[in-house]
Design an enzyme around this catalytic site. Structure first.
Site: not given
Length: 516
Positions: A99, A102, A250, A488
């Site tokens: 996503d 990472d 999340y 990110e």
């Protein structure tokens, strides 16, 4: 990890001007990149090549792929990864997307990414021209994985990889040796939010492939119906049963009712089954959905559901959904510049929070453009108190947000003449920050990569089209790889941007001065 910031690397260099969706001097094989032209109305501002930005915003998804890469992979610094994913529970979970920066595959944001990519194609795919097929391939890479994750009735595999263990390393996805643990929801550990979002993704994607691949489309919608039934029958939040696994990355903070409404809305659109319409009406009546929520992202779907349902009233002429026109108007009024309920930076950027703020910029811009399209089709406007807001006004607001993201910031004292003093070069992506397999064939061990993560050296691999978290509320951007909130990238930042760029490329192409 939740991603933030905006690093758009064009071709091989997608970020020339700060929050630029594209970098300046890069090319993609088979594409010619024209030099940036100056803005015709103000010499400080470069005009934006929205078509080029669209190309690169879609190309970004190839850099986030997990699994066995296809022969036509264009970002060739990436290699195969995660080829044993799912084996911990004897299932096939190879594929899908990482996503963000990472190497974990989180099902909740992946499903939302898929829904928004599909919505982008549904609304603006006709304007994408040569990029439509690439957009469909990006969607299919996700839906193929979601079909695997939902292959067993009563079970949905919602995550591959241990985020805590993964974040203790800084390594390429091709090298990862952290546990590829598999986590699932079922009737004993429910997860209505992730299940309903997965149903929404499959239903939305079924519309994308309805004409080009009707067999695949039918498979998607049938699976969506089954998954939604599971989400509704076994209600509960996955961040309760899997709290130690999915939180704080999340966690579901908005509850799962918004996903149930969102999923039902997409299933109604995909199937025209009146039972979903009844479900939507009952949910609005009994579940106490907040009417004035104006934040839309991977966690909170209230606004998105309302905009989508307003189309059924405005365009498909379903009078029973008339209230969603009012709800959508309330959203529009609440995010107008000058509204007391929404903040903007001094440079004009919509600002929701420090953590991956750009996701709200792209999702809001897309929804504004989609709603403007519905209003235009139905010959309606938005009334905000004594102010009439026309579709053209909405398009201009969305354009300004995308222009900021592409590098046009109008306050000279804030951004040094409209261009940031440096281009983002240190996006917080493990894969792009480390030498590629081609450049460094030897394995890079778990902890060895931290010396790179902590350095100020530019990333050796350009994650073309990546949009990062973005500047803070004062338009400041540190370009620091360790600052994941601002640096990110994330798939769910790019997904709605694809639709917005398709509209802008069509409406503000060469020699076009005003929105069509």
């Amino acid at each position: 990890m939740a991603s933030f910031g905006f690093s758009f690397t064009l071709g091989l260099l997608l970020s020339c001007i700060f929050t630029t969706l594209l970098l300046c001097n890069a090319t993609i094989p088979g594409h010619y990149h024209n030099p940036v032209q100056r803005h015709r109305h103000h010499p400080r501002f470069a005009s934006h090549n929205y078509k080029d930005a669209l190309t690169k915003s879609i190309l970004f998804f190839e850099g986030q792929r997990s699994g066995k890469l296809p022969p036509n992979q264009r970002l060739n610094w990436r290699r195969d990864s995660g080829l044993s994913d799912g084996s911990a529970l004897h299932v096939d979970l190879v594929g899908g997307y990482y996503d963000a920066g990472d190497n974990v595959k989180f099902g909740f944001p992946m499903a939302f990414t898929t829904t928004m990519l599909s919505w982008s194609v549904i609304e603006f795919g006709g304007l994408m021209k040569g990029e439509l097929q690439n957009a469909k391939e990006a969607i299919r890479w996700a839906t193929d994985y979601l079909l695997k994750a939902t292959a067993h009735p009563g079970t949905i595999y919602v995550q591959v990889g241990d985020a805590n263990r993964d974040h203790a390393c800084w390594e390429r996805p091709e090298d990862m040796d952290t546990p590829r643990s598999v986590y699932k929801i079922d009737q004993n550990t429910p997860g209505s939010e992730v299940a309903a979002e997965t149903a929404a993704a499959l239903a939305a994607a079924s519309l994308v492939f309805r004409r080009s691949d009707p067999t695949y489309s039918k498979l998607l919608v049938r699976r969506a119906m089954r998954v939604f039934e599971f989400a509704d029958k076994h209600r509960g939040a996955y961040s309760t049963g899997l709290k130690k696994i999915v939180c704080p990355y999340y966690c579901d903070y908005s509850g799962y009712q918004d996903e149930l409404l969102w999923g039902a809305a997409w299933l109604h659109k995909a199937t025209k089954n009146p039972s979903y319409l009844s479900y939507i009406q009952n949910m609005a009546r009994f579940l106490g959905l907040p009417q004035f929520d104006n934040t839309f992202g991977w966690d909170n779907k209230h606004v998105g559901a309302r905009i989508l349902l307003s189309k059924a009233f405005l365009v498909q002429k379903l009078p029973v959904l008339h209230e969603y026109k009012g709800h959508s108007d309330n959203f529009i009024c609440s995010i107008l510049p000058g509204s007391s309920s929404t903040k903007y930076t001094p440079g004009g950027l919509l600002f929701k929070m420090n953590d991956s703020n750009m996701q709200y910029v792209t999702s809001t811009s897309f929804m504004i453009l989609a709603y403007a399209k519905y209003l235009t089709s139905s010959h309606q406007v938005v009334n905000c108190g004594g102010t009439t807001v026309t579709p053209r006004k909405l398009k201009a607001i969305a354009k300004r947000q995308v222009d900021y993201l592409l590098g046009r910031q109008p306050h000279e004292d804030v951004i040094h003449g409209g261009v940031w003093p440096k281009v983002p070069t240190e996006d917080s992506s493990q894969g792009s920050s480390l030498p590629s397999i081609a450049a460094h064939p030897a394995k890079i061990q778990c902890s060895s990569g931290f010396s790179v993560m902590k350095s100020q050296s530019p990333n050796p691999n350009i994650l073309v089209g990546a949009v990062i978290g973005g500047p803070d509320q004062h338009d400041r951007f540190p370009d620091d790889r360790s600052d994941y909130e601002q640096s990110e990238p994330a798939t769910y930042i790019n997904a709605p941007l694809v639709g917005a760029l398709a509209y802008l490329a069509h409406s503000f192409g060469p020699n076009l001065k005003r929105p069509r």
